[in-house]
Design a protein around this motif. Structure first.
Motif, PDB file in Angstrom:
ATOM      1  N   ARG A 173      44.576  49.548  50.873  1.00  0.00           N
ATOM      2  CA  ARG A 173      45.990  49.220  50.708  1.00  0.00           C
ATOM      3  C   ARG A 173      46.420  49.296  49.247  1.00  0.00           C
ATOM      4  O   ARG A 173      47.430  49.919  48.916  1.00  0.00           O
ATOM      5  N   VAL A 174      45.656  48.669  48.366  1.00  0.00           N
ATOM      6  CA  VAL A 174      46.063  48.609  46.967  1.00  0.00           C
ATOM      7  C   VAL A 174      45.807  49.937  46.253  1.00  0.00           C
ATOM      8  O   VAL A 174      46.597  50.352  45.393  1.00  0.00           O
ATOM      9  N   GLN A 175      44.737  50.641  46.603  1.00  0.00           N
ATOM     10  CA  GLN A 175      44.468  51.898  45.918  1.00  0.00           C
ATOM     11  C   GLN A 175      45.481  52.984  46.306  1.00  0.00           C
ATOM     12  O   GLN A 175      45.925  53.749  45.450  1.00  0.00           O
ATOM     13  N   LEU A 176      45.849  53.059  47.584  1.00  0.00           N
ATOM     14  CA  LEU A 176      46.877  54.031  47.965  1.00  0.00           C
ATOM     15  C   LEU A 176      48.225  53.664  47.349  1.00  0.00           C
ATOM     16  O   LEU A 176      48.973  54.535  46.891  1.00  0.00           O
ATOM     17  N   ALA A 177      48.532  52.383  47.313  1.00  0.00           N
ATOM     18  CA  ALA A 177      49.783  51.961  46.683  1.00  0.00           C
ATOM     19  C   ALA A 177      49.805  52.321  45.195  1.00  0.00           C
ATOM     20  O   ALA A 177      50.859  52.655  44.641  1.00  0.00           O
ATOM     21  N   SER A 178      48.632  52.296  44.573  1.00  0.00           N
ATOM     22  CA  SER A 178      48.563  52.569  43.131  1.00  0.00           C
ATOM     23  C   SER A 178      48.890  54.015  42.800  1.00  0.00           C
ATOM     24  O   SER A 178      49.232  54.334  41.652  1.00  0.00           O
ATOM     25  N   ILE A 179      48.801  54.923  43.780  1.00  0.00           N
ATOM     26  CA  ILE A 179      49.193  56.317  43.545  1.00  0.00           C
ATOM     27  C   ILE A 179      50.568  56.602  44.161  1.00  0.00           C
ATOM     28  O   ILE A 179      50.943  57.754  44.364  1.00  0.00           O
ATOM     29  N   GLY A 180      51.306  55.538  44.439  1.00  0.00           N
ATOM     30  CA  GLY A 180      52.658  55.682  44.950  1.00  0.00           C
ATOM     31  C   GLY A 180      52.752  55.937  46.433  1.00  0.00           C
ATOM     32  O   GLY A 180      53.795  56.393  46.919  1.00  0.00           O
ATOM     33  N   CYS A 181      51.675  55.631  47.170  1.00  0.00           N
ATOM     34  CA  CYS A 181      51.637  55.910  48.604  1.00  0.00           C
ATOM     35  C   CYS A 181      51.291  54.650  49.398  1.00  0.00           C
ATOM     36  O   CYS A 181      50.251  54.590  50.078  1.00  0.00           O
ATOM     37  N   PRO A 182      52.148  53.613  49.349  1.00  0.00           N
ATOM     38  CA  PRO A 182      51.846  52.422  50.153  1.00  0.00           C
ATOM     39  C   PRO A 182      51.834  52.756  51.634  1.00  0.00           C
ATOM     40  O   PRO A 182      52.526  53.661  52.094  1.00  0.00           O
ATOM     41  N   ILE A 183      51.022  52.020  52.374  1.00  0.00           N
ATOM     42  CA  ILE A 183      50.861  52.267  53.806  1.00  0.00           C
ATOM     43  C   ILE A 183      52.100  51.783  54.564  1.00  0.00           C
ATOM     44  O   ILE A 183      52.682  50.748  54.239  1.00  0.00           O
ATOM     45  N   LYS A 184      52.485  52.536  55.567  1.00  0.00           N
ATOM     46  CA  LYS A 184      53.649  52.205  56.396  1.00  0.00           C
ATOM     47  C   LYS A 184      53.566  50.749  56.890  1.00  0.00           C
ATOM     48  O   LYS A 184      52.573  50.339  57.460  1.00  0.00           O
ATOM     49  N   GLY A 185      54.630  50.004  56.635  1.00  0.00           N
ATOM     50  CA  GLY A 185      54.697  48.621  57.085  1.00  0.00           C
ATOM     51  C   GLY A 185      54.098  47.595  56.145  1.00  0.00           C
ATOM     52  O   GLY A 185      54.238  46.395  56.382  1.00  0.00           O
ATOM     53  N   ASP A 186      53.453  48.044  55.072  1.00  0.00           N
ATOM     54  CA  ASP A 186      52.727  47.116  54.198  1.00  0.00           C
ATOM     55  C   ASP A 186      53.639  46.592  53.089  1.00  0.00           C
ATOM     56  O   ASP A 186      53.612  47.062  51.946  1.00  0.00           O
ATOM     57  N   LEU A 187      54.431  45.587  53.409  1.00  0.00           N
ATOM     58  CA  LEU A 187      55.362  45.007  52.448  1.00  0.00           C
ATOM     59  C   LEU A 187      54.641  44.443  51.227  1.00  0.00           C
ATOM     60  O   LEU A 187      55.148  44.510  50.112  1.00  0.00           O
ATOM     61  N   LYS A 188      53.463  43.892  51.442  1.00  0.00           N
ATOM     62  CA  LYS A 188      52.716  43.259  50.347  1.00  0.00           C
ATOM     63  C   LYS A 188      52.408  44.246  49.230  1.00  0.00           C
ATOM     64  O   LYS A 188      52.378  43.873  48.049  1.00  0.00           O
ATOM     65  N   TYR A 189      52.222  45.503  49.586  1.00  0.00           N
ATOM     66  CA  TYR A 189      51.865  46.506  48.580  1.00  0.00           C
ATOM     67  C   TYR A 189      52.937  47.578  48.396  1.00  0.00           C
ATOM     68  O   TYR A 189      52.652  48.691  47.985  1.00  0.00           O
ATOM     69  N   GLY A 190      54.184  47.222  48.699  1.00  0.00           N
ATOM     70  CA  GLY A 190      55.286  48.049  48.244  1.00  0.00           C
ATOM     71  C   GLY A 190      55.994  48.927  49.249  1.00  0.00           C
ATOM     72  O   GLY A 190      56.911  49.663  48.861  1.00  0.00           O
ATOM     73  N   PHE A 191      55.591  48.887  50.539  1.00  0.00           N
ATOM     74  CA  PHE A 191      56.371  49.673  51.505  1.00  0.00           C
ATOM     75  C   PHE A 191      57.714  48.977  51.717  1.00  0.00           C
ATOM     76  O   PHE A 191      57.815  47.758  51.629  1.00  0.00           O
ATOM     77  N   ILE A 200      50.425  46.834  59.875  1.00  0.00           N
ATOM     78  CA  ILE A 200      50.510  47.935  58.919  1.00  0.00           C
ATOM     79  C   ILE A 200      49.790  49.119  59.549  1.00  0.00           C
ATOM     80  O   ILE A 200      48.901  48.943  60.382  1.00  0.00           O
ATOM     81  N   SER A 201      50.179  50.324  59.177  1.00  0.00           N
ATOM     82  CA  SER A 201      49.652  51.528  59.833  1.00  0.00           C
ATOM     83  C   SER A 201      48.357  51.980  59.176  1.00  0.00           C
ATOM     84  O   SER A 201      48.247  53.082  58.616  1.00  0.00           O
ATOM     85  N   LEU A 202      47.365  51.092  59.266  1.00  0.00           N
ATOM     86  CA  LEU A 202      46.009  51.363  58.799  1.00  0.00           C
ATOM     87  C   LEU A 202      45.073  51.065  59.959  1.00  0.00           C
ATOM     88  O   LEU A 202      45.081  49.956  60.492  1.00  0.00           O
ATOM     89  N   HIS A 203      44.278  52.063  60.337  1.00  0.00           N
ATOM     90  CA  HIS A 203      43.465  51.973  61.546  1.00  0.00           C
ATOM     91  C   HIS A 203      42.032  52.367  61.231  1.00  0.00           C
ATOM     92  O   HIS A 203      41.774  53.450  60.688  1.00  0.00           O
ATOM     93  N   ALA A 204      41.095  51.476  61.543  1.00  0.00           N
ATOM     94  CA  ALA A 204      39.673  51.797  61.403  1.00  0.00           C
ATOM     95  C   ALA A 204      39.303  52.712  62.564  1.00  0.00           C
ATOM     96  O   ALA A 204      39.033  52.252  63.669  1.00  0.00           O
ATOM     97  N   ARG A 205      39.293  54.003  62.314  1.00  0.00           N
ATOM     98  CA  ARG A 205      39.246  55.000  63.378  1.00  0.00           C
ATOM     99  C   ARG A 205      37.856  55.229  63.947  1.00  0.00           C
ATOM    100  O   ARG A 205      37.673  55.365  65.159  1.00  0.00           O
ATOM    101  N   ASN A 206      36.840  55.285  63.070  1.00  0.00           N
ATOM    102  CA  ASN A 206      35.520  55.691  63.528  1.00  0.00           C
ATOM    103  C   ASN A 206      34.422  54.946  62.782  1.00  0.00           C
ATOM    104  O   ASN A 206      34.556  54.638  61.601  1.00  0.00           O
ATOM    105  N   LEU A 207      33.320  54.676  63.502  1.00  0.00           N
ATOM    106  CA  LEU A 207      32.150  54.039  62.902  1.00  0.00           C
ATOM    107  C   LEU A 207      30.898  54.727  63.419  1.00  0.00           C
ATOM    108  O   LEU A 207      30.731  54.891  64.631  1.00  0.00           O
ATOM    109  N   GLN A 208      30.043  55.145  62.492  1.00  0.00           N
ATOM    110  CA  GLN A 208      28.779  55.780  62.861  1.00  0.00           C
ATOM    111  C   GLN A 208      27.629  55.068  62.150  1.00  0.00           C
ATOM    112  O   GLN A 208      27.742  54.704  60.976  1.00  0.00           O
ATOM    113  N   PHE A 209      26.528  54.879  62.869  1.00  0.00           N
ATOM    114  CA  PHE A 209      25.367  54.222  62.287  1.00  0.00           C
ATOM    115  C   PHE A 209      24.161  54.449  63.194  1.00  0.00           C
ATOM    116  O   PHE A 209      24.296  54.888  64.342  1.00  0.00           O
TER     117      PHE A 209
END
Length: 234
Positions: A173-191, A200-209
């Motif tokens: 959230r904070v790293q994408l916001a730092s390049i001017g790309c806050p995540i959709k819906g993320d008011l805390k980090y500037g959307f 917020i539109s952040l989804h843990a899509r896949n896990l492999q192990f």
């Protein structure tokens, strides 16, 4: 604040993605907290315990270990340990970075580069539960590294695929916001506006192990939330 919603997980609507004797992996809904906190809201871990207790008619208390967490407004893959034997092994997998986690994020602004590695030093402020990213090393800062690539351009948004080298507080959230790309819906980090369900539109899509007991390769993908913008991503 996350709105209360009938879509929050309960034992009847819990979406189990993978389960065996040692591990259970579920698709977390927006608004769920993985583990109990000061809000007193029922955590996902308790919902999973109820599911296990009912499914297997287990008497007494059900063992469940929390292996990792997702922020409350995010969705996607969350893994729990069903046995005390598997928990330390799973914890070691994550600590030794022997898991591959892929996240999907929707942003409104196109990044300057179609793919890049972001490196920052993060400072967490516990008073407002927010992290700040700095481009150079600072005292008490924790180094944060992620890789992203733009995988699809939608009508209004861009879909980014993100992988992490480190696991810091609100890192994506904070790293994408730092390049001017806050995540959709993320008011805390500037959307500029919230999503209707306060997600917020952040989804843990896949896990492999590699399974720590059976040594099998496990690959789990979490279906996307039901939403017109997410629908356009697949």
């Amino acid at each position: 604040m996350i709105q209360k919603s009938k879509t929050l997980s309960n034992k009847s609507n819990l979406q189990v993605l993978y389960e065996d004797n040692h591990i259970i992996i579920v698709n977390k809904r927006a608004g769920d907290i993985v583990q109990g906190d000061k809000t007193g809201d029922k955590p996902l871990s308790e919902v999973v315990k109820e599911y296990i207790k009912d499914k297997y008619s287990k008497p007494g208390n059900v063992y469940l270990g929390v292996v990792h967490r997702l922020d409350r407004p995010t969705t996607g893959v969350v893994m729990f340990a069903k046995t005390s034997k598997s928990l330390p092994r799973l914890n070691k997998l994550f600590a030794d970075k022997k898991t591959e986690k892929t996240y999907w994020a929707l942003v409104k602004k196109e990044p300057t580069k179609l793919q890049d590695t972001l490196i920052h030093w993060l400072i967490k402020n516990p008073k407002n539960n927010k992290s700040t990213a700095y481009p150079n090393e600072i005292p008490d800062g924790k180094k944060a590294i992620l890789h992203y690539q733009v995988v699809k351009k939608l009508d209004t948004y861009f879909l980014l695929e993100v992988t992490l080298e480190t696991g810091r507080h609100h890192q994506i959230r904070v790293q994408l916001a730092s390049i001017g790309c806050p995540i959709k819906g993320d008011l805390k980090y500037g959307f500029d506006r919230s999503n209707k369900d306060a997600s917020i539109s952040l989804h843990a899509r896949n896990l492999q192990f590699i399974h720590p007991v059976s040594n099998e390769a496990i690959n789990v993908t979490a279906p996307l939330p039901k939403d017109p913008v997410w629908d356009a991503c697949v």
